[in-house]
Design an enzyme around this catalytic site. Structure first.
Site, PDB file in Angstrom:
ATOM      1  N   HIS A 112      12.188  25.835 -16.687  1.00  0.00           N
ATOM      2  CA  HIS A 112      12.622  24.446 -16.507  1.00  0.00           C
ATOM      3  C   HIS A 112      13.363  24.306 -15.172  1.00  0.00           C
ATOM      4  O   HIS A 112      13.305  23.264 -14.533  1.00  0.00           O
ATOM      5  CB  HIS A 112      13.544  23.995 -17.645  1.00  0.00           C
ATOM      6  CG  HIS A 112      12.813  23.643 -18.903  1.00  0.00           C
ATOM      7  ND1 HIS A 112      12.044  22.503 -19.021  1.00  0.00           N
ATOM      8  CD2 HIS A 112      12.713  24.274 -20.089  1.00  0.00           C
ATOM      9  CE1 HIS A 112      11.519  22.448 -20.235  1.00  0.00           C
ATOM     10  NE2 HIS A 112      11.904  23.516 -20.911  1.00  0.00           N
ATOM     11  N   ASP A 119       8.898  20.088 -21.961  1.00  0.00           N
ATOM     12  CA  ASP A 119       9.042  19.969 -23.419  1.00  0.00           C
ATOM     13  C   ASP A 119       8.523  18.595 -23.795  1.00  0.00           C
ATOM     14  O   ASP A 119       8.972  17.595 -23.220  1.00  0.00           O
ATOM     15  CB  ASP A 119      10.513  20.070 -23.827  1.00  0.00           C
ATOM     16  CG  ASP A 119      11.123  21.424 -23.536  1.00  0.00           C
ATOM     17  OD1 ASP A 119      10.362  22.405 -23.437  1.00  0.00           O
ATOM     18  OD2 ASP A 119      12.354  21.497 -23.416  1.00  0.00           O
ATOM     19  N   GLU A 176       8.054  27.815 -29.771  1.00  0.00           N
ATOM     20  CA  GLU A 176       8.477  26.418 -29.615  1.00  0.00           C
ATOM     21  C   GLU A 176       7.230  25.557 -29.416  1.00  0.00           C
ATOM     22  O   GLU A 176       6.632  25.580 -28.337  1.00  0.00           O
ATOM     23  CB  GLU A 176       9.383  26.276 -28.373  1.00  0.00           C
ATOM     24  CG  GLU A 176      10.637  27.133 -28.435  1.00  0.00           C
ATOM     25  CD  GLU A 176      11.505  27.013 -27.177  1.00  0.00           C
ATOM     26  OE1 GLU A 176      11.052  26.439 -26.172  1.00  0.00           O
ATOM     27  OE2 GLU A 176      12.654  27.493 -27.224  1.00  0.00           O
ATOM     28  N   HIS A 179       7.177  23.359 -26.088  1.00  0.00           N
ATOM     29  CA  HIS A 179       7.402  23.898 -24.743  1.00  0.00           C
ATOM     30  C   HIS A 179       6.118  24.468 -24.127  1.00  0.00           C
ATOM     31  O   HIS A 179       5.474  25.323 -24.733  1.00  0.00           O
ATOM     32  CB  HIS A 179       8.482  24.991 -24.808  1.00  0.00           C
ATOM     33  CG  HIS A 179       8.763  25.649 -23.494  1.00  0.00           C
ATOM     34  ND1 HIS A 179       9.909  25.410 -22.761  1.00  0.00           N
ATOM     35  CD2 HIS A 179       8.030  26.527 -22.754  1.00  0.00           C
ATOM     36  CE1 HIS A 179       9.869  26.117 -21.646  1.00  0.00           C
ATOM     37  NE2 HIS A 179       8.731  26.808 -21.623  1.00  0.00           N
TER      38      HIS A 179
HETATM   39 ZN   LIG Z   1      11.444  24.015 -22.891  1.00  0.00          ZN
END
Ligand SMILES: [Zn+2]
EC number: 3.4.13.22
Length: 199
Positions: A112, A119, A176, A179
């Site tokens: 990021h 995300d 995740e 992500h």
């Molecule tokens: Zn993320």
């Protein structure tokens, strides 16, 4: 005539020489819900300024456009929760929660911080939320891609998002569902560029 390349260049210039673009300039119907600009995140604190934009490397934004283009015909748009994160904010988050696995160590930086991770979730064309296996930033096993529990609809939506994002050349994070990374992102430099137009 204004082509996509000119739009990207325009956004590039708007960030005063920073190597990132405002993703909404590239993906025109992108829904933006920057959760770290609100207390509605796992830190329960607002760590981004008001008006924080979804900034990404041009290549990340172009791939996001490809995914969004593939989803529109299926009745979905993309909604981003987090995009580029300044390294200064990474230090602030690490201070609040110095726990690898939850917050990336700012000494190394995460994708990021490189403008190379996003995300996101799906929304319908009119912007309504779509059921996913968990809320954003859940650290439960149910947030993993391999999770087979929960409702059929939630697993189907996770798959629709995965197919579109991998089809656009992103890499999924197995833990995740929200992500996605640019391939080879860890080799890219960590950036510290302004978040808002006024900064
Ligand atoms: Zn993320």
């Amino acid at each position: 005539m204004l082509g996509a390349a000119n739009l990207v260049m325009g956004a590039w210039l708007a960030t005063a020489g920073a190597p990132v673009v405002d993703a909404t300039e590239v993906v025109k119907d992108l829904a933006v819900d920057m959760r770290y600009a609100t207390p509605d995140n796992f830190l329960k604190q607002k760590v981004y300024p008001d008006g924080a934009r979804c900034l990404l490397l041009p290549e990340t934004a172009e791939r996001l456009k490809k995914a969004a283009d593939a989803l529109r015909g299926q009745g979905y748009r993309l909604k981003v929760y987090d995009c580029y994160r300044p390294i200064a904010v990474q230090w602030q988050m690490w201070k609040i929660l110095p726990k690898p696995g939850y917050v990336a160590n700012p000494k190394k930086g995460g994708n990021h911080n490189r403008g190379a991770a996003v995300d996101l979730t799906l929304v319908t064309l009119d912007g309504a939320d779509v059921e996913m296996p968990t809320a954003f930033d859940s650290f439960e096993r149910s947030a993993h891609h391999g999770y087979q529990g929960g409702t059929k609809a939630s697993r189907e939506h996770r798959e629709i998002l995965r197919v579109a994002m991998e089809g656009a050349g992103f890499k999924r994070n197995p833990m995740e569902w929200w992500h996605y990374d640019l391939p080879g992102a860890t080799k890219l430099p960590v950036l510290d560029v302004p978040f808002t137009k006024s900064q």
